[in-house]
Design a protein around this motif. Structure first.
Motif, PDB file in Angstrom:
ATOM      1  N   ILE A  15      -7.163  -1.350  14.060  1.00 45.87           N
ATOM      2  CA  ILE A  15      -6.037  -0.587  13.496  1.00 45.87           C
ATOM      3  C   ILE A  15      -6.057   0.875  13.900  1.00 45.87           C
ATOM      4  O   ILE A  15      -7.107   1.427  14.204  1.00 45.87           O
ATOM      5  CB  ILE A  15      -6.092  -0.572  11.951  1.00 45.87           C
ATOM      6  N   TYR A  60      -7.823   8.823   3.201  1.00 45.34           N
ATOM      7  CA  TYR A  60      -6.770   9.244   4.116  1.00 45.34           C
ATOM      8  C   TYR A  60      -5.383   9.050   3.510  1.00 45.34           C
ATOM      9  O   TYR A  60      -5.204   8.319   2.532  1.00 45.34           O
ATOM     10  CB  TYR A  60      -6.871   8.465   5.428  1.00 45.34           C
ATOM     11  N   THR A 101       0.808  -1.227   0.000  1.00 49.13           N
ATOM     12  CA  THR A 101       0.000   0.000   0.000  1.00 49.13           C
ATOM     13  C   THR A 101       0.840   1.275   0.000  1.00 49.13           C
ATOM     14  O   THR A 101       0.304   2.365  -0.175  1.00 49.13           O
ATOM     15  CB  THR A 101      -0.921   0.017   1.239  1.00 49.13           C
ATOM     16  N   GLU A 154      -1.113   8.449   4.970  1.00 47.21           N
ATOM     17  CA  GLU A 154      -0.367   8.040   6.162  1.00 47.21           C
ATOM     18  C   GLU A 154       1.081   8.502   6.032  1.00 47.21           C
ATOM     19  O   GLU A 154       1.770   8.135   5.078  1.00 47.21           O
ATOM     20  CB  GLU A 154      -0.431   6.525   6.351  1.00 47.21           C
ATOM     21  N   CYS A 167     -12.075   5.571   8.495  1.00 46.26           N
ATOM     22  CA  CYS A 167     -12.402   6.109   7.166  1.00 46.26           C
ATOM     23  C   CYS A 167     -13.079   5.039   6.315  1.00 46.26           C
ATOM     24  O   CYS A 167     -12.600   3.916   6.221  1.00 46.26           O
ATOM     25  CB  CYS A 167     -11.130   6.588   6.480  1.00 46.26           C
TER      26      CYS A 167
END
Lengths: 366, 366, 366, 366
Positions: free
Chosen positions: A306, A114, A52, A116, A109
């Motif tokens: 998470i 979002y 990701t 990170e 979300c």
């Protein structure tokens, strides 16, 4: 200014000299870095294995680092004054369509809008200085500066326990004295995450087991002893014994084979919950129908847990301050190594591989 | 064994030598006293002014004291070992008809079947040693023994904030960053209760005002300064200014005239809540219809908040440990006097009257 | 098109022929009016006595009416099809800064950024047809068209009970069989609001009293009888008797003198809550300190309860459908008069004064 | 008196003439049977395949039946009067050690101290008359007598949705209009349970799919059409299409192979929840590690959902009354067969096998 950068999804990590300062959101607070922490996800990115991970739009590189403490140098926001210590929140949402994001909870979300820091579409904090948005800065009491870097990984666990206790409020899960003292929890995995999770559950009043496939290292044994945790080597003693004991709360932090999950389900007591925190990296869970029958009968829950947000960073700092008072030996053992940013070779080495016995490695900028 | 006893509803207090040991509930843990705290209710009983106070059935006297720390001497309960420090919970229910009592929450007793140590129908803890029920004993970390006695008064406030936050969960009351940092609270009264309440609200992330009818004493000013509280003298500056500011949370700890309550209602912002903690001792609130109109329009709440239970004692100890790390100066100022139990004259004096500047007086048994 | 308009804050009401169609928000659904309900607030506006009432920006007049049922004539939104019956939600927020507004709950608006149809800054629904925003349209089952107009006033009460039950979830407030059957409620006022509130509390399982200063009218008595409500004339029998009974839930819908509030507080049982729904229009509550002492001891709550939103309209329609099955006599008595919009004189008369025995008057457009 | 009895764990069912009346708990209400419903669990017992089924202590037989409506014949409890219709709650706890049982919620029993009428350790209700405990009797409005027997199976689903919504309250799960109208749910299985679940979710505002391995029967199609449900044959159309659609809520009622569960997990949207209601009777779920990775990332939940209690019976009766008004065609289709208790051969046949197209079969005693 000096920064540690990566080029996801490609592997590798390097020092770089940035021309343009990094600026997030309102960017009204200039932060000079004091410390970074290193975690397993950093190393996954360096190895090119975090699928990701991606740079911010229009760039092919990314400043690494999502665990950081800095000092405010300049601020046009009245809530932050030069000289104050701050810690940035790493997952953020600047879009504002998802309702949970709008109320400051991009950990929930639903729109995947979002970013990170140091991981997904947003520069991280392994950089000499940068400009940040006050909304995502958390004040750090200087009295606990030595261990405060742990507040980032701990924030995820604060959120996880908050979420699990919210789920369990659908019935009476407190004991006949109003506490959680009669509840038995087990954490699988004794890395930084597993250890912090176990300490936090103990703080909440649970009886806590910490399970791994080996005997505890010396440091782990001393932490378990001071904090009153039970260490359990499940290759030596059987998983079946755990089933007989029964657990009200099971936490998986292993990130190992998915096959463990079946056993984690089977050791749940009635009304018990399994929180999956570590991303399994291989294998499969094979779960027979009768395991599901008991799962249903026992009103069990499995939940994916998470990411902590600003309230969880604040709570994490509170708990670290508490632990510093009541478990002074434990808190001294949690930071297992400190490297200077000037020792570039050592920094790169630490970003590539975990040392035996490591709990938390931090990099100092000053 | 030596004990401090009273004869409610009659005034007076004296030392006595008990023949029979005191035993509560299962009584499986023998506790030797280390410390007692003195609070306003003790003095009310000594003055014969606490209407609800009464001895246990069949006696005309009562051991005083509901704030205590002891050391376990003997125990037939595996959860408590000799040498451990413990703190008794003061409100208890041994009857078990009220549902809230059955689940360990006699703070919400509906059947008036509870007793209160040193106050209502149950002997207190100003006694050399006694036998207690493990259900009502809280473990005290020895690392914070110096300030742990504050956990009893603080437990009531932990419960109060827990209750208020539960009430406010009916809408979104957290800020756009998920914290309470945008919420403004004010505590009326700057005694031990007011000070502890203000510190606790600050810990929860609120902006906190502490209001009184006078300027702060030196100790109060220093506490406010270190913890970042705003002190407000509302005889000097107007209550009207508070109305313009507006508060999301108002706490009354004054125990003074009920007439203040009208003003406390008027300074509430929309969705704001007024928690009444101090029992008003005189006067009346005169509240015109238009004040109620705004109260309704603003979806305001007034709630009576009392009594913490075992989970709140545990939380109070956590917060005290945290404060010891991050507000070392504050925690040193909270215990304003220590008296030896052997100094009987001084003990009796302290039980009769509060000294200026007092926050918490404690009695040491060793 | 024909409309009923007012000129707040000036008194008066008149029929008008609008040149431009009314359009709210996205305006993607054209609604032709079938019915309007009349309520006390409409009459307050007509009398020029609702201080908060104002026309939309840039106009000196306002279409009246916040209770309405219409039929969809045209729609560019796939969720609404021509021929479907709809009911508009009256309080709305088009600004979007307040977090509660952003998540569809302007009933808890903290920024005073909402408008209210037919009352505050937004045209109402006493108009031949208009264009509405699908977000604020509620589908109405044609099977309960006869009583569906009651869903608007009932929505406020659905929200109120939802809010009160949320507040009471801070302890165990359900009975030993998990229901509310052991809880006693009283509603002060037997107008449309009081009657609907009593029916709704009965539906939720409460034992319900309905209190007024007079004996019930014939219709009221029959409703009370069929639904199992206890009617209580508190000028005939004493308020003291109510205090002895004790109530877990007290609802004020009187909108009369604030002086009643003291008594409503005094009849609360431990853990009981007083919901203020009616805006008191005169007088003051004089509440002595000892009433507050008991309020605190009993952990009581007073809460201001207002305004239902879309989920509450949907719930109200569900409950009306249920009542139609189980209380067929009651539902027939709730609409006490139907006037044709063509009978303009009668409409204007109904908007000026309430008739004796009135529960709900509705105006038909077809 | 006449009764239908079984001898678990042995297969078989027979009519019997009991000498002694059946008496539960306080037994202060004499109930004469009017109706029984038959469900899949009854047939499992008759076939000797429900492993948990057992007679009450000291007997080798058990009165069958957990779905019942009766009429009060005698009562020494003021809450129940002769002539009133009542429905017994089937799972009960008479022990009182488990906290959830003590507060009337043996659906969350942790001590396995409950009994289940007609199934586990307690006689059921296929008996001419018996004496019951008022705590476990629910009043049935005579106006919905025709469909009220469905309240027993529906009560389990009411509890399930209550539980799921409680779990989902840990974040914002309502839509931007405060409703659940933007949420998509799917129910696997279209038997009595699946159909009732789908209708209930529709009532709560969800968009509802109902999935099965075949096309809908005529009755199912008509129910889906009137209630606005989408029927989905997943052997014809792919499960992959469901994955693309994505679901916020997935309910399994199939009781078929556990292998389906993997697919039910994969179609969950972020924050989505899978409720397992049907006990899988064969097979295993094989879940690869990457499915768990997405499960964690999406903050998903799997929960076992069982057993409604008295509040859920009351809610079920409310919803049935509502459906009778708004979905008259649907409610007429839910009872697919009525058999007289005097037609013993037909009763025994119905207890042995399900007929095609059956939703609910009921037995009449009068």
């Amino acid at each position: 200014m000096r920064a540690v950068i990566v080029h996801p999804p490609k592997p590798g990590v390097e020092f770089s000299d940035l021309k343009e300062p990094i600026r997030h959101g309102k960017g009204s607070v200039k932060v000079r870095l004091l410390e970074n922490g290193i975690c397993g996800s950093d190393r996954e990115i360096v190895r090119g294995r975090l699928a990701t991970s991606r740079p911010p739009p229009g760039k092919d590189w990314l400043v690494l680092g999502h665990e950081a403490i800095g000092i405010v140098e300049e601020s046009s926001d009245p809530r932050f004054k030069p000289g104050e210590l701050v810690m940035p929140v790493n997952r953020r949402s600047y879009e504002g369509h998802c309702l949970n994001c709008l109320v400051g909870r991009p950990d929930f979300c639903e729109a995947e809008e979002y970013v990170e820091a140091g991981m997904v579409g947003m520069d991280g904090f392994m950089v000499e200085y940068y400009y940040d948005d006050p909304k995502y800065l958390v004040k750090v009491p200087s009295e606990i500066k030595d261990i405060a870097i742990l507040a980032q990984p701990l924030s995820d666990l604060e959120k996880s326990i908050e979420e699990i206790l919210a789920i369990q409020r659908r019935f009476i899960w407190t004991c006949d004295d109003g506490t959680y003292n009669c509840r038995r929890a087990i954490v699988f995995g004794s890395g930084a995450t597993g250890t912090l999770f176990a300490l936090l559950l103990k703080t909440y009043g649970f009886e806590v087991y910490i399970a791994n496939r080996r005997d505890p290292l010396e440091g782990e044994a001393k932490i378990a002893d001071e904090a009153g945790l039970v260490y359990y080597n499940y290759t030596k003693e059987s998983l079946d014994k755990l089933k007989k004991l029964g657990f009200d709360l099971v936490i998986d932090t292993t990130g190992a084979s998915a096959s463990l999950i079946r056993h984690e389900i089977e050791i749940l007591k009635p009304n018990g919950v399994l929180g999956l925190f570590g991303f399994p990296s291989e294998g499969e869970a094979v779960i027979p129908y009768d395991v599901f029958q008991r799962f249903i009968y026992k009103a069990n829950v499995v939940v994916g847990i998470i990411n902590g947000q600003k309230p969880h960073f604040q709570l994490a700092l509170s708990h670290l301050a508490q632990w510093k008072s009541v478990w002074p030996g434990v808190t001294k053992r949690l930071i297992t190594k400190v490297i200077s940013i000037n020792d570039e070779k050592e920094v790169i080495k630490a970003l590539n591989a975990k040392e035996p016995g490591e709990i938390k490695v931090k990099i100092k900028w000053d």
